[in-house]
Write an enzyme that holds these catalytic residues in place. Sequence first.
Site, PDB file in Angstrom:
ATOM      1  N   CYS A   1      37.855  43.187  36.588  1.00 25.19           N
ATOM      2  CA  CYS A   1      37.746  43.068  35.142  1.00 25.19           C
ATOM      3  C   CYS A   1      38.517  44.218  34.526  1.00 25.19           C
ATOM      4  O   CYS A   1      38.932  45.145  35.213  1.00 25.19           O
ATOM      5  CB  CYS A   1      36.298  43.193  34.695  1.00 25.19           C
ATOM      6  SG  CYS A   1      35.229  41.955  35.426  1.00 25.19           S
TER       7      CYS A   1
ATOM      8  N   GLY B   1      41.398  39.979  34.045  1.00 27.13           N
ATOM      9  CA  GLY B   1      40.314  39.010  33.907  1.00 27.13           C
ATOM     10  C   GLY B   1      40.668  37.992  32.857  1.00 27.13           C
ATOM     11  O   GLY B   1      41.044  38.361  31.743  1.00 27.13           O
TER      12      GLY B   1
ATOM     13  N   ASN C   1      33.474  47.162  35.268  1.00 25.60           N
ATOM     14  CA  ASN C   1      34.486  46.699  36.213  1.00 25.60           C
ATOM     15  C   ASN C   1      34.058  47.152  37.600  1.00 25.60           C
ATOM     16  O   ASN C   1      33.845  48.341  37.821  1.00 25.60           O
ATOM     17  CB  ASN C   1      35.859  47.281  35.869  1.00 25.60           C
ATOM     18  CG  ASN C   1      36.911  47.000  36.931  1.00 25.60           C
ATOM     19  OD1 ASN C   1      37.842  47.769  37.106  1.00 25.60           O
ATOM     20  ND2 ASN C   1      36.782  45.905  37.647  1.00 25.60           N
ATOM     21  N   GLY C   2      33.942  46.192  38.499  1.00 20.97           N
ATOM     22  CA  GLY C   2      33.530  46.510  39.863  1.00 20.97           C
ATOM     23  C   GLY C   2      32.460  45.536  40.318  1.00 20.97           C
ATOM     24  O   GLY C   2      32.239  44.504  39.676  1.00 20.97           O
TER      25      GLY C   2
ATOM     26  N   TYR D   1      48.470  44.308  44.281  1.00 25.55           N
ATOM     27  CA  TYR D   1      48.469  43.110  43.442  1.00 25.55           C
ATOM     28  C   TYR D   1      47.870  43.294  42.059  1.00 25.55           C
ATOM     29  O   TYR D   1      48.421  42.818  41.073  1.00 25.55           O
ATOM     30  CB  TYR D   1      47.686  41.997  44.173  1.00 25.55           C
ATOM     31  CG  TYR D   1      47.291  40.824  43.306  1.00 25.55           C
ATOM     32  CD1 TYR D   1      48.237  39.880  42.909  1.00 25.55           C
ATOM     33  CD2 TYR D   1      45.968  40.647  42.883  1.00 25.55           C
ATOM     34  CE1 TYR D   1      47.870  38.799  42.107  1.00 25.55           C
ATOM     35  CE2 TYR D   1      45.605  39.577  42.089  1.00 25.55           C
ATOM     36  CZ  TYR D   1      46.555  38.656  41.715  1.00 25.55           C
ATOM     37  OH  TYR D   1      46.192  37.587  40.924  1.00 25.55           O
TER      38      TYR D   1
ATOM     39  N   SER E   1      53.858  39.346  40.986  1.00 28.89           N
ATOM     40  CA  SER E   1      53.604  40.582  41.712  1.00 28.89           C
ATOM     41  C   SER E   1      54.471  40.765  42.957  1.00 28.89           C
ATOM     42  O   SER E   1      54.513  41.850  43.510  1.00 28.89           O
ATOM     43  CB  SER E   1      52.119  40.775  41.999  1.00 28.89           C
ATOM     44  OG  SER E   1      51.515  39.556  42.239  1.00 28.89           O
TER      45      SER E   1
ATOM     46  N   CYS F   1      36.029  40.986  50.140  1.00 26.46           N
ATOM     47  CA  CYS F   1      35.798  42.215  49.359  1.00 26.46           C
ATOM     48  C   CYS F   1      34.459  42.094  48.659  1.00 26.46           C
ATOM     49  O   CYS F   1      34.137  41.042  48.117  1.00 26.46           O
ATOM     50  CB  CYS F   1      36.903  42.379  48.318  1.00 26.46           C
ATOM     51  SG  CYS F   1      36.579  43.763  47.198  1.00 26.46           S
TER      52      CYS F   1
HETATM   53  O1  LIG Z   1      47.485  32.809  48.937  1.00 20.46           O
HETATM   54  P1  LIG Z   1      47.014  32.562  47.562  1.00 20.46           P
HETATM   55  O2  LIG Z   1      45.573  32.124  47.515  1.00 20.46           O
HETATM   56  O3  LIG Z   1      47.908  31.658  46.788  1.00 20.46           O
HETATM   57  O4  LIG Z   1      46.975  33.953  46.797  1.00 20.46           O
HETATM   58  C1  LIG Z   1      48.052  34.844  46.803  1.00 20.46           C
HETATM   59  C2  LIG Z   1      48.913  34.690  45.591  1.00 20.46           C
HETATM   60  O5  LIG Z   1      48.121  34.908  44.393  1.00 20.46           O
HETATM   61  C3  LIG Z   1      48.629  36.003  43.668  1.00 20.46           C
HETATM   62  O6  LIG Z   1      49.481  35.579  42.621  1.00 20.46           O
HETATM   63  P2  LIG Z   1      48.972  35.210  41.155  1.00 20.46           P
HETATM   64  O7  LIG Z   1      49.529  33.890  40.744  1.00 20.46           O
HETATM   65  O8  LIG Z   1      47.475  35.299  41.075  1.00 20.46           O
HETATM   66  O9  LIG Z   1      49.481  36.376  40.184  1.00 20.46           O
HETATM   67  P3  LIG Z   1      50.908  37.112  39.970  1.00 20.46           P
HETATM   68  O10 LIG Z   1      51.639  36.370  38.883  1.00 20.46           O
HETATM   69  O11 LIG Z   1      50.556  38.476  39.505  1.00 20.46           O
HETATM   70  O12 LIG Z   1      51.659  37.128  41.242  1.00 20.46           O
HETATM   71  C4  LIG Z   1      49.429  36.802  44.674  1.00 20.46           C
HETATM   72  O13 LIG Z   1      50.457  37.519  44.031  1.00 20.46           O
HETATM   73  C5  LIG Z   1      49.993  35.736  45.584  1.00 20.46           C
HETATM   74  O14 LIG Z   1      51.164  35.196  45.036  1.00 20.46           O
HETATM   75  N1  LIG Z   2      35.507  41.863  38.701  1.00 24.37           N
HETATM   76  C1  LIG Z   2      34.688  42.616  38.035  1.00 24.37           C
HETATM   77  O1  LIG Z   2      34.918  43.793  37.807  1.00 24.37           O
HETATM   78  C2  LIG Z   2      33.419  41.903  37.606  1.00 24.37           C
HETATM   79  C3  LIG Z   2      32.321  42.764  37.020  1.00 24.37           C
HETATM   80  C4  LIG Z   2      30.938  42.160  37.282  1.00 24.37           C
HETATM   81  N2  LIG Z   2      30.585  42.315  38.677  1.00 24.37           N
HETATM   82  C5  LIG Z   2      30.916  40.699  36.872  1.00 24.37           C
HETATM   83  O2  LIG Z   2      30.906  39.825  37.702  1.00 24.37           O
HETATM   84  O3  LIG Z   2      30.950  40.442  35.687  1.00 24.37           O
HETATM   85  S1  SF4 Z   3      38.006  45.536  50.307  1.00 21.54           S
HETATM   86 FE1  SF4 Z   3      40.176  45.345  49.701  1.00 21.54          FE
HETATM   87  S2  SF4 Z   3      40.123  44.490  47.633  1.00 21.54           S
HETATM   88 FE2  SF4 Z   3      38.073  45.283  48.077  1.00 21.54          FE
HETATM   89  S3  SF4 Z   3      38.040  47.393  47.314  1.00 21.54           S
HETATM   90 FE3  SF4 Z   3      38.634  47.513  49.448  1.00 21.54          FE
HETATM   91  S4  SF4 Z   3      40.895  47.425  49.397  1.00 21.54           S
HETATM   92 FE4  SF4 Z   3      40.154  46.705  47.422  1.00 21.54          FE
HETATM   93 MG   LIG Z   4      51.622  35.980  43.010  1.00 20.78          MG
END
Ligand SMILES: O=P(O)(O)OC[C@H]1O[C@H](OP(=O)(O)OP(=O)(O)O)[C@H](O)[C@@H]1O
Ligand SMILES: NC(=O)CC[C@H](N)C(=O)O
Ligand code: SF4
Ligand SMILES: [Mg+2]
Length: 458
Positions: free
Chosen positions: A2, A28, A102-103, A244, A285, A384
Amino acid sequence: MCGVFGIYGVEEAANYTYFGLYALQHRGQESAGIVVYDGKKVKEWKGLGLVSEVFNEEILKNLSGYISIGHVRYSTTGSTILQNVQPFCVNFAKKTLAIAHNGNLVNAYQIRCELEEDGHIFQTTMDSEVIVHLIVKNLKKGLVNAIIETMKRIRGAYSILLLYEDTLVAFRDPWGFRPLSFGMFNGGYVIASETCAFDLIGVQYLRDIEPGEILIIDKEGPKSYKAFKKEKFNLSHCVFEFIYFARPDSYIFNKNVYLIRKNLGKNLYKECPLQADFVMPFPDSGNYAAIGYSQASGLPIEFAMIRNHYIGRTFIQPSEKIRNISVKMKLNPVKDILRGKEVIVIDDSLVRGTTSRNRLKSIKEAGAKKIHFLLSCPPLRFPCFFGIDFPSSAELIAHKHSVEEIRKFLDIDTLYYLSIEGLLSAVEELRDKVCLACFTGEYPIEVDFSFRKDIAEI
Ligand SMILES: O=P(O)(O)OC[C@H]1O[C@H](OP(=O)(O)OP(=O)(O)O)[C@H](O)[C@@H]1O
Ligand SMILES: NC(=O)CC[C@H](N)C(=O)O
Ligand code: SF4
Ligand SMILES: [Mg+2]
């Protein structure tokens, strides 16, 4: 994941919060909310959807005040329903407390059950709500002590903003999982998940909120407290923020995200030096690692996959069906650039395989003669529990399948993942201070594998 944004001591605080949330939208996309205090009253507005869908000029006009906090949500505990939109506000003893989190906590459900047994009534199914209950329960000891008691009880990732009476509070877990930055603006103060939210408004970055720190901002200015005096914690900044999550123009954990992503690309070339007609990213990304690879190899870069700007992030969308359609809508190949070419395609990560399976096929259909697919992070094998909704192990393609099996499944010539060492050398001096659990399965704190996102709903 978030995004949180808070501002103290500035007229039209809600308007700035709106801009801040706009800059943090990538963190988010499920819901957005703003809470504001004008010296007498607390007002709030929130809804499901993007910041631009939830707010308009008229709504913001009614949110006058000089302290404000805001939130964009990507759910990790509790589904995407109106009750779970943050900031979450409670009224008690003629006071209001609002929280933006966030978290993700790893022991929230256990605490919730104990509080429920004690008669506490919950309004949401989020982990974040237990924090509010614990703070209010301890408030007779004073705000700072109430937060310290709460931080000693909860475990997991939290970068938090509170609005309580005429006070803005920020506090961060002692492992430092999620980023949180502190800045100065127009005689007031701003706190945000990422510094890209500062740049938009012209906030001067001062420093990060430290892991384990509580920062109280009221009419006497900012005051900092330490929640843990004796205990030692291993710093565990989420390395996936660099790979990412965060925006490339942000500084998080004192590092610029763009430069780290470029390092990841350079390291990919060191480990897997291929020859081809050109390098191309899966935007967005994948862009920066592809630039790093292109610069290190001397190979040209082409943007042979065009991104539709009116669609957001696909990985963070909550359902598989929507993700599949979105990926197609989002990325479309340029056939004339690809026809007859040998290409190195670079993406930051492969989670479920939705993007790669679907879009590599489209590159092949466009006539590419050879496809090498390189990822700027190691295989994601473990879930995660700290704020990124990595699916259960079963949904992670690299959990059950070897690299060779995935290559065959993707039907491409080469598949290469950056090594853990390649990742660590890219983050330079932070190498001993990052969490790698989703790659290694070694969690910095104890986790419960039976955790489910809808744990309070079933
Ligand atoms: O294997 P998958 O389940 O497809 O997930 C991985 C993909 O999802 C993310 O992109 P995303 O479209 O979320 O955002 P971005 O535009 O920042 O790359 C990430 O950059 C990969 O491209
Ligand atoms: N990704 C997040 O940081 C989410 C915050 C909180 N755990 C929620 O689900 O709203
Ligand atoms: S498990 Fe991966 S996504 Fe989750 S906090 Fe650690 S490095 Fe980040
Ligand atoms: Mg992507």
